[in-house]
Design a protein around this motif. Structure first.
Motif, PDB file in Angstrom:
ATOM      1  N   UNK A  66       0.850  -1.198   0.000  1.00  0.00           N
ATOM      2  CA  UNK A  66       0.000   0.000   0.000  1.00  0.00           C
ATOM      3  C   UNK A  66       0.883   1.245   0.000  1.00  0.00           C
ATOM      4  N   UNK A  67       0.240   2.370  -0.227  1.00  0.00           N
ATOM      5  CA  UNK A  67       0.895   3.668  -0.068  1.00  0.00           C
ATOM      6  C   UNK A  67       0.038   4.468   0.894  1.00  0.00           C
ATOM      7  N   UNK A  68       0.667   5.094   1.885  1.00  0.00           N
ATOM      8  CA  UNK A  68      -0.027   5.917   2.875  1.00  0.00           C
ATOM      9  C   UNK A  68       0.441   7.349   2.691  1.00  0.00           C
ATOM     10  N   UNK A  69      -0.528   8.267   2.559  1.00  0.00           N
ATOM     11  CA  UNK A  69      -0.233   9.693   2.470  1.00  0.00           C
ATOM     12  C   UNK A  69      -0.873  10.414   3.648  1.00  0.00           C
ATOM     13  N   UNK A  70      -0.177  11.437   4.129  1.00  0.00           N
ATOM     14  CA  UNK A  70      -0.718  12.247   5.206  1.00  0.00           C
ATOM     15  C   UNK A  70      -1.623  13.337   4.669  1.00  0.00           C
ATOM     16  N   UNK A  71      -2.589  13.723   5.487  1.00  0.00           N
ATOM     17  CA  UNK A  71      -3.516  14.799   5.136  1.00  0.00           C
ATOM     18  C   UNK A  71      -3.749  15.673   6.355  1.00  0.00           C
ATOM     19  N   UNK A  72      -3.874  16.972   6.103  1.00  0.00           N
ATOM     20  CA  UNK A  72      -4.233  17.905   7.173  1.00  0.00           C
ATOM     21  C   UNK A  72      -5.734  18.080   7.290  1.00  0.00           C
ATOM     22  N   UNK A  73      -6.488  17.565   6.323  1.00  0.00           N
ATOM     23  CA  UNK A  73      -7.940  17.722   6.297  1.00  0.00           C
ATOM     24  C   UNK A  73      -8.527  16.516   5.568  1.00  0.00           C
ATOM     25  N   UNK A  74      -8.971  15.522   6.325  1.00  0.00           N
ATOM     26  CA  UNK A  74      -9.455  14.274   5.741  1.00  0.00           C
ATOM     27  C   UNK A  74     -10.679  14.518   4.854  1.00  0.00           C
ATOM     28  N   UNK A  75     -11.588  15.385   5.245  1.00  0.00           N
ATOM     29  CA  UNK A  75     -12.775  15.659   4.421  1.00  0.00           C
ATOM     30  C   UNK A  75     -12.369  16.261   3.077  1.00  0.00           C
ATOM     31  N   UNK A  76     -11.414  17.177   3.087  1.00  0.00           N
ATOM     32  CA  UNK A  76     -10.922  17.778   1.843  1.00  0.00           C
ATOM     33  C   UNK A  76     -10.236  16.720   0.977  1.00  0.00           C
ATOM     34  N   UNK A  77      -9.429  15.874   1.599  1.00  0.00           N
ATOM     35  CA  UNK A  77      -8.770  14.801   0.854  1.00  0.00           C
ATOM     36  C   UNK A  77      -9.783  13.815   0.290  1.00  0.00           C
ATOM     37  N   UNK A  78     -10.829  13.520   1.046  1.00  0.00           N
ATOM     38  CA  UNK A  78     -11.870  12.615   0.566  1.00  0.00           C
ATOM     39  C   UNK A  78     -12.515  13.167  -0.700  1.00  0.00           C
ATOM     40  N   UNK A  79     -12.852  14.453  -0.711  1.00  0.00           N
ATOM     41  CA  UNK A  79     -13.436  15.059  -1.919  1.00  0.00           C
ATOM     42  C   UNK A  79     -12.486  14.908  -3.100  1.00  0.00           C
ATOM     43  N   UNK A  80     -11.207  15.228  -2.880  1.00  0.00           N
ATOM     44  CA  UNK A  80     -10.207  15.160  -3.948  1.00  0.00           C
ATOM     45  C   UNK A  80     -10.014  13.733  -4.452  1.00  0.00           C
ATOM     46  N   UNK A  81      -9.746  12.788  -3.557  1.00  0.00           N
ATOM     47  CA  UNK A  81      -9.447  11.424  -3.981  1.00  0.00           C
ATOM     48  C   UNK A  81     -10.690  10.672  -4.445  1.00  0.00           C
ATOM     49  N   UNK A  82     -11.857  10.927  -3.867  1.00  0.00           N
ATOM     50  CA  UNK A  82     -13.081  10.320  -4.398  1.00  0.00           C
ATOM     51  C   UNK A  82     -13.277  10.749  -5.853  1.00  0.00           C
ATOM     52  N   UNK A  83     -13.004  12.033  -6.147  1.00  0.00           N
ATOM     53  CA  UNK A  83     -13.193  12.547  -7.510  1.00  0.00           C
ATOM     54  C   UNK A  83     -12.126  12.023  -8.469  1.00  0.00           C
ATOM     55  N   UNK A  84     -10.846  12.134  -8.095  1.00  0.00           N
ATOM     56  CA  UNK A  84      -9.787  11.728  -9.023  1.00  0.00           C
ATOM     57  C   UNK A  84      -9.779  10.219  -9.236  1.00  0.00           C
ATOM     58  N   UNK A  85      -9.843   9.465  -8.161  1.00  0.00           N
ATOM     59  CA  UNK A  85      -9.833   8.011  -8.309  1.00  0.00           C
ATOM     60  C   UNK A  85     -11.158   7.509  -8.863  1.00  0.00           C
ATOM     61  N   UNK A  86     -12.249   8.226  -8.573  1.00  0.00           N
ATOM     62  CA  UNK A  86     -13.546   7.890  -9.159  1.00  0.00           C
ATOM     63  C   UNK A  86     -13.514   8.017 -10.673  1.00  0.00           C
ATOM     64  N   UNK A  87     -12.750   8.986 -11.196  1.00  0.00           N
ATOM     65  CA  UNK A  87     -12.604   9.141 -12.644  1.00  0.00           C
ATOM     66  C   UNK A  87     -11.907   7.941 -13.266  1.00  0.00           C
ATOM     67  N   UNK A  88     -11.235   7.136 -12.434  1.00  0.00           N
ATOM     68  CA  UNK A  88     -10.559   5.921 -12.904  1.00  0.00           C
ATOM     69  C   UNK A  88     -11.361   4.672 -12.564  1.00  0.00           C
ATOM     70  N   UNK A  89     -12.568   4.854 -12.030  1.00  0.00           N
ATOM     71  CA  UNK A  89     -13.422   3.718 -11.723  1.00  0.00           C
ATOM     72  C   UNK A  89     -13.325   3.190 -10.304  1.00  0.00           C
ATOM     73  N   UNK A  90     -12.628   3.888  -9.429  1.00  0.00           N
ATOM     74  CA  UNK A  90     -12.465   3.460  -8.034  1.00  0.00           C
ATOM     75  C   UNK A  90     -13.655   3.936  -7.197  1.00  0.00           C
ATOM     76  N   UNK A  91     -14.112   3.083  -6.300  1.00  0.00           N
ATOM     77  CA  UNK A  91     -15.215   3.435  -5.409  1.00  0.00           C
ATOM     78  C   UNK A  91     -14.771   4.471  -4.377  1.00  0.00           C
TER      79      UNK A  91
END
Length: 128
Positions: A4-29
């Motif tokens: 796995x890869x673990x990244x740190x975040x200062x704002x989990x809700x902000x990261x969730x919006x970003x990664x849900x959108x970017x990875x969602x564009x690749x078909x990730x839930x």
């Protein structure tokens, strides 16, 4: 090689919006925070986790580090990039497109996530 890869975040809700959108564009839930508040994305055999740093210090992007995501097509890389910019990411380097390398042509798109981590969507162009 990697579990796995673990990244740190200062704002989990902000990261969730970003990664849900970017990875969602690749078909990730989308991810849901676990009991520790971490996000886990599993897709195409890879696992990305997002967490607040356990030591209480601010999360920072690694200098010289890049996390690469395998894109299924140039269009998927473009969708990933567009979703990232629309959800708090920053477009960096050259615009998405083909780069000619000694090992063949690659379609690359680069972003920084909201915490400064450098990310890349990569598609290996078919050889002619």
């Amino acid at each position: 090689m990697f579990s796995h890869i673990m990244l740190g975040s200062n704002d989990i809700a902000r990261s969730k919006r970003f990664y849900d959108a970017t990875l969602g564009a690749m078909g990730c839930a989308p991810a849901e925070p676990n009991a520790k508040g971490r996000l886990a994305y599993t897709h195409r055999g890879g696992r990305l986790m997002i967490t607040k740093p356990l030591n209480g210090e601010p999360a920072t992007g690694g200098n010289g580090s890049t996390i690469g995501f395998a894109a299924a097509s140039p269009e998927e890389a473009d969708a990933w990039h567009k979703a990232g910019v629309a959800n708090g990411g920053e477009a960096i380097e050259d615009p998405p497109g083909v780069r000619h390398t000694p090992n063949g042509d690659l379609y690359l798109a680069y972003l920084r996530d909201p915490d400064g981590n450098k990310l890349c969507a990569l598609y290996v162009m078919p050889s002619e």
